[in-house]
Enzyme design. Structure first.
Site, PDB file in Angstrom:
ATOM      1  N   SER A  11       9.887  13.471  20.066  1.00 52.57           N
ATOM      2  CA  SER A  11      10.041  14.877  20.450  1.00 52.57           C
ATOM      3  C   SER A  11       9.297  15.805  19.489  1.00 52.57           C
ATOM      4  CB  SER A  11      11.525  15.243  20.445  1.00 52.57           C
ATOM      5  OG  SER A  11      12.058  15.068  19.146  1.00 52.57           O
ATOM      6  N   TYR A  42      15.384  16.597  21.813  1.00 51.79           N
ATOM      7  CA  TYR A  42      15.796  15.644  22.837  1.00 51.79           C
ATOM      8  C   TYR A  42      17.310  15.361  22.744  1.00 51.79           C
ATOM      9  CZ  TYR A  42      11.041  14.168  24.248  1.00 51.79           C
ATOM     10  OH  TYR A  42       9.774  14.087  24.757  1.00 51.79           O
ATOM     11  N   GLY A  43      17.840  15.473  21.540  1.00 54.92           N
ATOM     12  CA  GLY A  43      19.235  15.080  21.296  1.00 54.92           C
ATOM     13  C   GLY A  43      20.259  15.888  22.058  1.00 54.92           C
ATOM     14  N   CYS A  73      11.539   7.252  18.939  1.00 54.39           N
ATOM     15  CA  CYS A  73      12.602   8.204  19.237  1.00 54.39           C
ATOM     16  C   CYS A  73      13.876   7.416  19.535  1.00 54.39           C
ATOM     17  CB  CYS A  73      12.197   9.042  20.450  1.00 54.39           C
ATOM     18  SG  CYS A  73      13.489  10.171  20.981  1.00 54.39           S
ATOM     19  N   THR A 183      14.510   9.136  14.248  1.00 59.13           N
ATOM     20  CA  THR A 183      13.311   8.999  13.424  1.00 59.13           C
ATOM     21  C   THR A 183      13.069  10.218  12.528  1.00 59.13           C
ATOM     22  OG1 THR A 183      12.014   9.769  15.311  1.00 59.13           O
ATOM     23  CG2 THR A 183      12.194   7.391  14.998  1.00 59.13           C
ATOM     24  N   HIS A 184      13.634  11.355  12.909  1.00 60.32           N
ATOM     25  CA  HIS A 184      13.489  12.543  12.052  1.00 60.32           C
ATOM     26  C   HIS A 184      14.162  12.342  10.685  1.00 60.32           C
ATOM     27  CE1 HIS A 184      12.203  14.846  15.583  1.00 60.32           C
ATOM     28  NE2 HIS A 184      11.945  15.871  14.791  1.00 60.32           N
TER      29      HIS A 184
END
Ligand code: DGL
Length: 264
Positions: A11, A42-43, A73, A183-184
């Site tokens: 994202s 996206y979350g 993601c 992944t962030h």
């Protein structure tokens, strides 16, 4: 040898943690990265929306002529696993790889996973961890404030990040390991590690996903040469290029190219 690029998408900035890991493992790969910043986060999306977006994102990156795709993601990997598995181009999500990484953690203590609201709500990380690590207590925590903080350019030293880490990770203190299922979160791994202490290992789903994809390329004789890179962003491309350069610790080889925001 196959010089077609590897496609990586997320994202936003998060998937760059997977890109960085793949670069370290296979420096010669040509990489095309898509950050869907026009539709971030996206979350907060529903499962149905995420499943449609997974197909759109896969098709967008596949149209660039890639030989393999890293779906960097956790939110798509947990909500659209069968879509990735069935895709005609080999596609590697970060859930299975991250869970396999957690399986290697010795001991009998608690295992944690932190991820976005939609990932935790899907139950997929928890289910996979329970199956892979029987007999261990699994704790899953959604951390909805992390992605907006990271995308606004805040890092591990920022007081707001430190406060959010303390708030979300309290129940994970003393765990043997915590899986960074979004992944962030690798971007603020130092803040998470400082809070949890050195007895708790951090396992990055992004790094594990990159390692699985690299292994696939090596085993199948599909590694490339050139080390080129291209960035696509559906939000402000200049902002993406700036943030990506900060995160990669070097100027991105090319400015991000704008792609239209796809309707969900
Ligand atoms: N980085 C993504 C993940 O791994 C999505 C974050 C978001 O957009 O909410 O889940």
């Amino acid at each position: 040898m196959d010089n077609r690029p590897v496609g990586i998408f997320d994202s936003g900035l998060g998937g760059l943690t997977a890109m960085k890991a793949l670069r370290e493992l296979l420096p010669g790969e040509n990489i095309i990265y898509f950050g869907d910043t026009g539709r971030l986060p996206y979350g907060e999306k529903s499962r149905e929306q995420l499943r449609r977006m997974a197909v759109q994102d896969l098709d967008l990156i596949a149209a660039c002529g890639v030989k393999a795709i890293i779906v960097a993601c956790g939110t798509l990997s947990s909500n659209a696993a069968e879509i990735l598995d069935a895709y005609p181009i080999p596609s590697f999500g970060v859930l299975k790889a991250g869970v396999a990484g957690m399986q290697k953690i010795p001991g009998t203590g608690v295992l944690g996973v932190i991820a976005t609201e939609a990932s935790i709500r899907s139950g997929a990380f928890e289910r996979a961890l329970r199956q892979a690590c029987p007999g261990r207590e699994i704790r899953a925590v959604a951390c909805p404030d992390f992605v907006p903080l990271i995308e606004s350019g805040r890092g591990s030293a920022d007081p707001l990040v430190r406060e959010a880490v303390a708030r979300y990770c309290e129940s994970l203190q003393g765990a043997d390991a915590v899986l960074l299922g979004c992944t962030h979160y690798g971007i603020i791994a130092d803040a998470i590690a400082d809070f949890l202490g050195e007895k708790t290992a951090l396992v990055s789903a992004a790094t594990c996903g990159a390692a699985v994809a690299a292994q696939y390329l090596i085993v199948n004789g599909l590694t490339g040469e050139g080390g080129g890179e291209r960035f696509l962003a559906s939000g402000d491309p200049a902002a993406f290029t700036r943030a990506a350069s900060t995160f990669l610790g070097r100027t991105a080889a090319h400015a991000a190219e704008a792609v239209p925001v796809m309707e969900i």
